[in-house]
Design a protein around this motif. Structure first.
Motif, mmCIF file in Angstrom:
data_model
loop_
_atom_site.group_PDB
_atom_site.id
_atom_site.type_symbol
_atom_site.label_atom_id
_atom_site.label_comp_id
_atom_site.label_asym_id
_atom_site.label_seq_id
_atom_site.Cartn_x
_atom_site.Cartn_y
_atom_site.Cartn_z
ATOM 1 N N ARG A 78 0.329 -1.262 0.430
ATOM 2 C CA ARG A 78 -0.175 -0.200 0.675
ATOM 3 C C ARG A 78 0.738 1.241 -0.208
ATOM 4 N NH1 ARG A 78 0.402 -1.084 5.416
ATOM 5 N NH2 ARG A 78 1.069 0.754 6.660
ATOM 6 N N ARG A 79 0.246 2.270 -0.736
ATOM 7 C CA ARG A 79 1.205 3.623 -0.714
ATOM 8 C C ARG A 79 0.405 4.625 0.273
ATOM 9 N NH1 ARG A 79 2.767 4.213 -6.774
ATOM 10 N NH2 ARG A 79 2.159 2.027 -7.444
ATOM 11 N N GLU A 80 1.359 5.557 0.814
ATOM 12 C CA GLU A 80 1.086 6.063 1.583
ATOM 13 C C GLU A 80 1.956 7.554 1.793
ATOM 14 O OE1 GLU A 80 0.855 5.385 6.336
ATOM 15 O OE2 GLU A 80 -0.262 3.342 5.605
ATOM 16 N N PRO A 81 1.089 8.934 1.611
ATOM 17 C CA PRO A 81 2.201 9.993 2.109
ATOM 18 C C PRO A 81 3.048 10.091 2.866
ATOM 19 C CG PRO A 81 -0.288 10.900 2.236
ATOM 20 C CD PRO A 81 -0.072 8.723 2.118
ATOM 21 N N HIS A 82 4.601 10.508 3.134
ATOM 22 C CA HIS A 82 5.634 10.707 4.281
ATOM 23 C C HIS A 82 4.475 12.051 5.153
ATOM 24 C CE1 HIS A 82 8.788 11.758 6.019
ATOM 25 N NE2 HIS A 82 9.336 10.380 5.883
ATOM 26 N N PRO A 83 4.813 11.639 6.155
ATOM 27 C CA PRO A 83 3.796 12.349 7.370
ATOM 28 C C PRO A 83 4.691 13.793 7.282
ATOM 29 C CG PRO A 83 5.478 10.186 8.781
ATOM 30 C CD PRO A 83 4.802 10.070 6.778
ATOM 31 N N GLU A 84 5.784 13.668 6.687
ATOM 32 C CA GLU A 84 6.285 15.220 6.702
ATOM 33 C C GLU A 84 7.124 15.973 5.961
ATOM 34 O OE1 GLU A 84 9.441 13.902 9.556
ATOM 35 O OE2 GLU A 84 8.553 12.863 10.923
ATOM 36 N N ASP A 85 6.739 15.175 4.354
ATOM 37 C CA ASP A 85 6.966 15.448 3.306
ATOM 38 C C ASP A 85 5.884 14.837 2.517
ATOM 39 O OD1 ASP A 85 7.840 16.346 0.337
ATOM 40 O OD2 ASP A 85 10.068 15.772 1.369
ATOM 41 N N GLY A 86 4.847 15.682 1.882
ATOM 42 C CA GLY A 86 4.114 15.469 1.232
ATOM 43 C C GLY A 86 4.826 15.254 -0.484
ATOM 44 N N ARG A 87 5.288 16.040 -0.530
ATOM 45 C CA ARG A 87 6.108 14.989 -2.007
ATOM 46 C C ARG A 87 6.367 13.372 -2.148
ATOM 47 N NH1 ARG A 87 10.625 19.075 -1.851
ATOM 48 N NH2 ARG A 87 10.614 18.230 -0.127
ATOM 49 N N VAL A 88 7.116 12.852 -0.591
ATOM 50 C CA VAL A 88 7.168 11.468 -0.642
ATOM 51 C C VAL A 88 6.548 10.890 -0.050
ATOM 52 C CG1 VAL A 88 8.966 9.561 0.626
ATOM 53 C CG2 VAL A 88 9.617 12.665 0.045
ATOM 54 N N VAL A 89 6.099 9.500 -1.462
ATOM 55 C CA VAL A 89 5.143 7.916 -1.031
ATOM 56 C C VAL A 89 5.891 7.257 -0.363
ATOM 57 C CG1 VAL A 89 3.777 6.783 -2.357
ATOM 58 C CG2 VAL A 89 4.121 9.423 -2.913
ATOM 59 N N LEU A 90 5.400 6.460 0.781
ATOM 60 C CA LEU A 90 5.732 5.589 1.280
ATOM 61 C C LEU A 90 5.330 4.134 0.963
ATOM 62 C CD1 LEU A 90 6.470 6.903 5.257
ATOM 63 C CD2 LEU A 90 8.296 6.779 2.734
ATOM 64 N N ILE A 91 6.035 3.395 1.103
ATOM 65 C CA ILE A 91 5.698 2.133 0.234
ATOM 66 C C ILE A 91 5.785 1.083 1.939
ATOM 67 C CG2 ILE A 91 5.833 0.468 -0.956
ATOM 68 C CD1 ILE A 91 5.265 2.551 -2.728
ATOM 69 N N PHE A 92 4.495 0.700 1.712
ATOM 70 C CA PHE A 92 4.615 0.256 3.350
ATOM 71 C C PHE A 92 3.827 -1.599 2.652
ATOM 72 C CE2 PHE A 92 4.284 3.528 5.322
ATOM 73 C CZ PHE A 92 5.136 3.302 5.999
ATOM 74 N N LEU A 93 4.180 -2.254 3.534
ATOM 75 C CA LEU A 93 3.638 -4.052 3.283
ATOM 76 C C LEU A 93 2.685 -4.531 3.768
ATOM 77 C CD1 LEU A 93 7.040 -6.029 3.787
ATOM 78 C CD2 LEU A 93 5.968 -5.078 1.491
ATOM 79 N N THR A 94 1.871 -4.865 3.446
ATOM 80 C CA THR A 94 0.375 -5.578 3.420
ATOM 81 C C THR A 94 0.458 -6.641 4.244
ATOM 82 O OG1 THR A 94 -0.155 -6.672 1.348
ATOM 83 C CG2 THR A 94 -1.212 -4.311 1.630
#
Length: 152
Positions: A78-94
């Motif tokens: 799943r993809r989530e916006p970085h909490p401190e930098d909205g330009r960065v997308v974080l990838i997490f494992l489901t």
């Protein structure tokens, strides 16, 4: 010089065999080697910025984007916006991604254990030293090439 007398022939031939084996194992879990490699490179707690995955894995951004889209559609990430930098997308494992990651990890361990059983520690250390020297040489050759391009 015949192809089998060149360094790159042996590296490519061996890598193709490894990749074929990993893909055969991954296929048993309805996955691919590339997917497994991404899963193994995502930080399980903090997530991983999508922009840092490509360089880590030696993948072009376009190929990585396609692969991440497939993995998201299949429910592995799943993809989530970085909490401190909205330009960065974080990838997490489901949860499914974590399960698939374990299969990939098991395959890597199985392969490495099989190699370690058949190849002596001395030979493996020599192999690692040789590959490191080749990688340094490749960097130097690339620097020379780019230096020549900039002065043409």
């Amino acid at each position: 010089m015949r192809p089998e007398e060149t360094v790159d022939f042996h590296i490519k031939f061996t890598w193709q065999g490894i990749a074929r084996w990993y893909n055969d194992v991954a296929a048993q879990y309805d996955s691919t080697m590339a997917t497994g490699y991404v899963l193994l490179n995502i930080d399980q707690q903090q997530g991983t910025p999508s922009t840092s995955l490509g360089p880590k894995m030696g993948m072009e951004p376009t190929s990585l984007s396609r692969l991440l889209k497939v993995m998201e559609d299949r429910g592995f990430i799943r993809r989530e916006p970085h909490p401190e930098d909205g330009r960065v997308v974080l990838i997490f494992l489901t949860p499914l991604g974590l399960e698939k990651r374990e299969h990939a990890k098991d395959a890597v361990l199985r392969f490495n254990n099989a190699v370690q059983e058949k190849v002596s520690k001395t030979d493996l250390n020599g192999f690692f030293r040789t590959m490191n020297k080749i990688n340094i040489l490749i960097e130097q050759l690339n620097e020379e090439l780019h230096h020549e391009e900039n002065h043409s």
